[in-house]
Design a protein around this motif. Structure first.
Motif, PDB file in Angstrom:
ATOM      1  N   SER B 462       0.609  -1.555   0.026  1.00 58.83           N
ATOM      2  CA  SER B 462      -0.226   0.269  -0.133  1.00 58.83           C
ATOM      3  C   SER B 462       0.780   0.882   0.132  1.00 58.83           C
ATOM      4  O   SER B 462       1.845   1.099   0.036  1.00 58.83           O
ATOM      5  CB  SER B 462      -1.041  -0.330   1.089  1.00 58.83           C
ATOM      6  OG  SER B 462      -0.035  -0.025   2.875  1.00 58.83           O
ATOM      7  N   VAL B 463       0.661   2.446  -0.230  1.00 64.45           N
ATOM      8  CA  VAL B 463       1.237   3.579  -0.527  1.00 64.45           C
ATOM      9  C   VAL B 463       0.583   4.646   0.167  1.00 64.45           C
ATOM     10  O   VAL B 463      -1.026   4.945   0.123  1.00 64.45           O
ATOM     11  CB  VAL B 463       0.904   3.544  -2.388  1.00 64.45           C
ATOM     12  CG1 VAL B 463       1.385   5.072  -2.634  1.00 64.45           C
ATOM     13  CG2 VAL B 463       1.246   2.863  -3.201  1.00 64.45           C
ATOM     14  N   VAL B 492      -6.076   2.179  -6.315  1.00 70.23           N
ATOM     15  CA  VAL B 492      -6.101   4.332  -6.062  1.00 70.23           C
ATOM     16  C   VAL B 492      -6.483   3.570  -4.550  1.00 70.23           C
ATOM     17  O   VAL B 492      -6.621   4.655  -3.595  1.00 70.23           O
ATOM     18  CB  VAL B 492      -6.931   4.486  -6.914  1.00 70.23           C
ATOM     19  CG1 VAL B 492      -8.271   4.440  -6.821  1.00 70.23           C
ATOM     20  CG2 VAL B 492      -6.599   6.294  -6.445  1.00 70.23           C
ATOM     21  N   ASP B 493      -7.397   2.456  -4.183  1.00 68.39           N
ATOM     22  CA  ASP B 493      -8.369   2.359  -2.864  1.00 68.39           C
ATOM     23  C   ASP B 493      -7.133   2.012  -1.853  1.00 68.39           C
ATOM     24  O   ASP B 493      -7.197   1.847  -0.537  1.00 68.39           O
ATOM     25  CB  ASP B 493      -8.892   1.484  -3.000  1.00 68.39           C
ATOM     26  CG  ASP B 493      -8.607   0.333  -3.907  1.00 68.39           C
ATOM     27  OD1 ASP B 493      -7.667  -0.471  -3.808  1.00 68.39           O
ATOM     28  OD2 ASP B 493     -10.124  -0.723  -3.640  1.00 68.39           O
ATOM     29  N   ARG B 494      -6.246   1.382  -2.740  1.00 65.40           N
ATOM     30  CA  ARG B 494      -4.904   1.258  -1.307  1.00 65.40           C
ATOM     31  C   ARG B 494      -3.581   2.496  -1.164  1.00 65.40           C
ATOM     32  O   ARG B 494      -2.534   2.142  -0.602  1.00 65.40           O
ATOM     33  CB  ARG B 494      -3.803   0.091  -1.340  1.00 65.40           C
ATOM     34  CG  ARG B 494      -4.266  -1.111  -2.564  1.00 65.40           C
ATOM     35  CD  ARG B 494      -3.742  -1.789  -3.027  1.00 65.40           C
ATOM     36  NE  ARG B 494      -2.855  -3.023  -1.872  1.00 65.40           N
ATOM     37  CZ  ARG B 494      -2.523  -3.477  -0.886  1.00 65.40           C
ATOM     38  NH1 ARG B 494      -3.743  -3.612  -0.348  1.00 65.40           N
ATOM     39  NH2 ARG B 494      -1.411  -3.898   0.032  1.00 65.40           N
ATOM     40  N   VAL B 495      -3.880   3.915  -1.927  1.00 67.80           N
ATOM     41  CA  VAL B 495      -2.901   4.658  -1.115  1.00 67.80           C
ATOM     42  C   VAL B 495      -4.105   5.737  -0.431  1.00 67.80           C
ATOM     43  O   VAL B 495      -5.252   5.574  -0.734  1.00 67.80           O
ATOM     44  CB  VAL B 495      -3.306   6.288  -3.375  1.00 67.80           C
ATOM     45  CG1 VAL B 495      -2.291   7.149  -2.586  1.00 67.80           C
ATOM     46  CG2 VAL B 495      -2.527   4.521  -3.923  1.00 67.80           C
TER      47      VAL B 495
END
Lengths: 755, 755
Positions: B462-463, B492-495
């Motif tokens: 994740s970011v 994007v949901d891991r950002v």
């Protein structure tokens, strides 16, 4: 730049948080109040080993003011642990020690939460339990886990130990036991969790390995770790007791379930019963020695009680095994370390990580060997002491080990074996002196353990240091600020530090293993080098010289061979932002090199750097009461360059007090897995009144791989204390206490048994 | 990768803060309560120009509940400003406008603070004041500052304007005025300051240029900026009104003085009277044109009322001067912009930064030129429209300007000049349509304006994105998350994103000048490239391929010409941390290139990229009441690639509403420097009920210098609105309103005067 030219390294600056702590302005997690905050409590197992047939939380949940009760069924992934994921967040079907959590309740107040715990019905089916790790290794012992009770076996094999014994003139064997101990950090575990859609989960907690807890929590909750922020709150001590996942999953789940901030603070009783403790050890030592004192062989068997779950157990056993033979050159060494599951409270990291236990054994064993040989104890040590260029039992060639220098300095400062009598003015009080040495390591073994650092120089030339490393109270923020200031050439009072935040600071493998000054300090230096690459560009342009000709110090960037030619760091930074459009920001990281040990031989290079020490204790023993009192301690440590000598002295002083507890008073007493003394009335830690005269000396040396020559100091400071005291007791009254701590009862009993 | 293959760029994802705002969980500064917090209020000048002979705060300070009252004597450095540091934190000896702060008081409650203000005695000696900038330029006008009232003169010289006029068939001249306007962000200025020894000063405020405020505050307070942390709080709009230093120095000083948290929130009246406003303009236009519609020459004189202090005044004048001649090829242009001090309220940045004013002028002037020539207004524009390869009045060769395409699309969508009648069913309501074009810029002129970005990939893949850019509510956090996800190839949901914190996030020159998507977006892309260099190392090792052969998308790293060969980003990240010991963290920065304009000729390359638009308004005008109503707006914008089309539509819709206010209702009415309508009853902003049918279209183009082809959209969206409406009014009822806004009174008056 020579060492004497350092501006901030080697200076005893006050801790960055000193003023707020003195003023009472420092806010610990327990001081934080958030609007709508709930308070959480854990229901823990009443039995050391039982099946859990049913948990009925309905009455508790109906209690007015209760907002949620969660159990194993509420948790996406229930298991955790550092390497071995064998621990459960909530006992699921089975409890394995008295303290295993079953239910977490969140309520409007702590009182309501406690009342709710009383309303929970748990239907147990009690199972046979095992509490002695030696018995746990028997084939028919109750199994704590399905896979059997032997959790891990660490082997070290150097030379041929049987051959070594054959070549020896004398063989001396001893047995030792050390008990479980509690860290007794004054701030108990405390955490607050807040959840909302945009920020995700935010947790304040004073854990020491927050990036590990961060990843564990993401796995437990099955959400991306980027949606979890762990902020290291102001910390009232850890000593290894806050390394691992503790209360974080409970408050996280309750915050997500209730939509309210949730705080949990463990009671002192929970700290003893439900948090990790120092692993207890049974140890068997056998040493073969030539008549002239040359050590020939040493065979060691270690049995470490893991308790019900592993946490960092196998890792501490490995470290204990590496250092079990002591800081000596011995051609033939065999170490077998066994980590064993029992239905006891859980073992975990504690300052020294297995090494205080084995050092207590090996260093008192050394005195026994000296006695058998009729040698002076320090002479025996000097004869065999390890030094730079020698090999560790793992085969690693050591560098920058100044153990012999610490021996020499300690003997001089303590006036070893000169003008010294055992008699005191009181006829039943005997005086004795004992020496002990130790070798210890910096950083992890077996695994990479990097630290990152980010440096920002603002347009006004002031500096922000961002590090993941948590300041546990020991002063790492101060030390890292000094390193940053020195490396960048800026005034330390223009440096601010942000530490210990999984979202905004770079990765850190933990404020553990005495690694922060070394690993994070090196990361800061590397980041500083990159910052200078940025700042030197406008400076070189302005001064019309090459970048290579520049250096920075005292808030100036100057031409090395013409220091009058200079521009201020402020001007360089301002120019970079405002004229060049380049922000002055850079990161660096450092990973202390190591190689994993061979599983069969234990051979490898486990650590990047080693510290050593010699301590000489002077004790008085009352032969009527058996009470031993430490009168004086001379502590000479080889820790590389001391970045902040006052903080080093603070570490050594605190470590010696902790070692006195290990030697004389501290012992968790278990009866069938139940802790008998979970409080500060029955579990005795030394207080200021127990502090002896402490004389600390540093054998300054420049560690070539460390930042400005530093190695580290967090754990090594309590390791040699207990054996020095035990040897001093033997010197005073002629009995060797092999079962720690040397309580009055044990000393009296030994005196009675003595010939 | 082609544009159509983007996973997250070009997708209308919901804003990261949408859910919390919808649920009411979003906490604005005014929602924050801290233990022991005090409330602060400002005493402001009652006169536009006066000497301050004495300020007596003794009675106020004795009031129960008052904890401090500070004046100019308490402040280390009293002056501030962006380029010209001519503004005072506290009036010192002299007030220069009605609203100049004199005293700040902190008390237990807002009510007590207000009462305390009433107890302060100020002894004024009133001075002659000047309120009209044209009069202020006269030699004998009262001087606002010692240096005289002409603050800044910006010149643009292209070709020979006199020659241009000589070569023209017609010369058309017009005059225009635009009033001061207020930003009317629904959240007023609000800030909280906390001070303690360890952390220094922490301030929550929703300012847009927090890194500039940060440096200004360090200078004002004379402490290193590393000891000051400005955190961008949840923001309820800014539109330029929160760009500059506002209440921060007062709460900072009061928090340092009292040792308590201090909050200040400005009233709506203070927003009108004491915060910055859009600069008012007097404008004279003269255009020489060939009979066939070829523009030959344009001479422009701009007089901008700076008010009492400069803030960003000269910078907005420069931008106004650059775009004053309109988006047309004209061989001979002369622009003279004058920024003039008066004793009026202070001018500052507001969405469009001078360009809505000049575009209202030039685009209605263009219709007048067309009318004189008997040409169709859009034909005149098409004939002269600027395009890629053409030169700006500053000599810069433009690229990627799709103005003509927007004209074509707007004409088509509005069915321009087809099936259209001026009559409505109501005999006294007339319908009209008007067109306006505009050219606008991305980023600062004259100065570097870098943005940094830091990316961290956690061990679970994740970011975290760290950017200094503040999300003012427009959705930059969402857009930058999309850019990061696209650039890294992660979902994007891991950002997660952390933005707008001067301590923990990289530098950003501000959420201003429509620059965040472009500049910070480019910084994110550069950081992502470096992250991939780190992640591709373990990936290449595992896949036994070269690093160059790899690409990342959809959470995988794969071999470009053999996508089945892949490892997950999670595995690559985990391996980097846990096996290679390399944290996955990297930073990048981007500085939009520009060159300062020559002071005499105004020649240079002021901006890195340009956006353009054509808007067609349809209005209905009631000729009995003079009330104009906008019925429909077709808005076609050339903004490069839309990273998040829904957010772009939101910007355009909001911008059009703001433009309607500029065209029809919004005007700060000053009488001798006193604001007559400092509230939402007397100063009318359009509401949802005033919204016309809005049809937005994007002329998608890939800007080669922007992230994934993006340019930007923050300000350009309200610029063409007012002139399109004014031209539509002229079309409907035949009168040209040169004095904004076109209120019913002005329209009726014009109708009466019409021949």
């Amino acid at each position: 730049m020579t060492a004497t030219a350092y501006k901030f390294v080697g200076k005893s600056l006050p801790k960055t948080d000193a003023m707020d702590k003195v003023l009472g302005a420092a806010k610990y997690t327990e001081d934080m109040e958030l609007p709508g905050m709930l308070h959480a409590k854990l229901l823990r197992s009443e039995f050391p080993h039982a099946r859990v047939l049913d948990i009925d939380t309905r009455k508790a949940e109906k209690l007015f003011g209760v907002h949620g009760a969660i159990t194993a069924k509420d948790i996406p992934v229930n298991t955790f642990g550092y390497n071995f994921k064998d621990q459960v967040v909530f006992a699921d079907g089975k409890v394995r020690y008295m303290g295993d959590p079953l239910v977490a309740v969140a309520a409007e107040s702590e009182e309501i939460a406690e009342t709710a715990l009383d309303l929970i019905d748990v239907d147990y089916q009690v199972l046979p339990a095992v509490h002695d790790p030696r018995l746990a290794l028997k084939p028919k012992a109750p199994k704590v886990h399905e896979g059997g009770n032997l959790c891990f076996h660490r082997k070290i094999r150097l030379g041929d130990v049987n051959k070594g014994f054959r070549l020896s003139d004398k063989i001396i064997a001893d047995r030792f036991t050390t008990p479980k101990m509690e860290h007794c950090h004054l701030e108990p575990h405390s955490g607050i969790a807040v959840f909302n859609e945009q920020e995700g989960l935010t947790i304040w907690t004073s854990c020491a390995m927050l990036f590990n807890v961060h990843q564990e929590l993401a796995r437990i909750l099955q959400i991306p770790s980027s949606k979890i922020r762990i902020i290291h709150a102001m910390c009232g001590g850890g000593f290894g007791g806050k390394n691992e996942v503790s209360l974080e999953p409970y408050i996280a789940l309750l915050a997500m379930k209730t939509g309210r901030p949730v705080k949990m603070t463990w009671t002192r009783e929970e700290e003893f019963k439900g948090s990790t403790t120092r692993h207890s050890y049974f140890m068997e030592y056998k040493t073969g020695v030539k008549a002239d004192g040359t050590l020939m062989a040493r065979e060691i068997k270690l049995i470490s009680d893991n308790g019900a779950y592993t946490q960092l157990g196998e890792s501490q056993l490995t470290k204990a095994s590496i250092f079990a033979a002591g800081p000596y050159n011995i051609p033939h060494v065999k170490v077998d370390g066994y980590l064993v599951f029992t239905n006891n409270i859980v073992g975990g990291a504690m300052r020294g990580f297995g090494v205080p236990q084995v050092t207590a054994a090996v260093e008192t064993h050394m005195d026994h060997v000296a006695e058998i040989l009729g040698m002076e104890p320090l002479d025996l040590r000097r004869k065999n002491a390890i030094a730079s260029g020698d090999r560790l039992v793992t085969g690693q060639v050591l560098h920058n080990v100044l153990l012999k220098e610490t021996m020499h300095k300690a003997a001089t400062e303590a006036k070893w074996r000169k003008d010294y009598g055992k008699e005191t003015k009181v006829p039943y009080i005997r005086r004795g002196r004992g020496v002990a040495c130790m070798l210890y390591s910096i950083g992890f073994t077996e695994k990479p353990n990097s630290s990152g650092a980010m440096l920002k120089v603002n347009p006004d030339g002031s500096v922000v240091v961002l590090v993941g490393s948590a300041d546990m109270g020991q002063g790492s923020n101060t030390v890292l600020s000094q390193i940053a200031a020195e490396a960048l050439g800026v005034s330390v009072d223009r440096v601010a530090i942000v530490s210990g935040d999984t979202k905004t600071t770079p990765h850190c493998s933990g404020t553990v293993a005495s690694r922060v000054t070394y690993a994070t300090g090196n990361a800061v230096r590397r980041a500083a080098d990159r910052i200078k690459e940025i700042l030197f560009k406008p400076a070189a342009e302005k001064l019309t010289v090459s970048i290579e000709s520049l250096e920075a110090a005292a808030d100036w960037i100057y031409v090395k061979n013409n220091p009058e030619k200079r521009i201020s760091i402020r001007e360089a930074a301002f120019t970079s932002y405002q004229h060049r459009g380049e922000p002055v920001i850079a990161s660096g990281h450092f990973n202390p090199p190591n190689t994993p040990l061979d599983l069969e031989t234990g051979q490898g290079d486990p650590f990047p750097a080693y510290v050593s020490a010699t301590q000489i204790a002077e004790v008085e023993v009352n032969i009527k009461t058996g009470l031993a009192r430490v009168v004086r301690m001379v502590a000479v440590h080889d820790i590389g360059k001391a970045i902040n000598p006052q903080l080093v002295r603070g570490q050594i002083t605190g470590g010696i007090l902790m070692g006195i507890g290990q030697a004389l008073t501290e012992e968790i007493i278990l009866n069938q897995g139940e802790t008998q003394n979970p409080n500060f009335t029955d579990y005795l830690i030394p207080t200021a009144k127990d502090a002896p005269e402490i004389k600390t000396f540093l054998v300054d040396s420049d560690e070539p791989t460390g930042p400005f020559g530093a190695k580290g100091v967090g754990e090594s400071v309590n390791i040699a204390t207990a054996p020095a005291i035990l040897n001093a007791i033997a010197d005073a009254v002629g009995v060797r206490i092999g079962e720690l701590p040397a309580t009055p009862e044990r000393i009296l009993l030994a005196l009675k048994k003595a010939p």
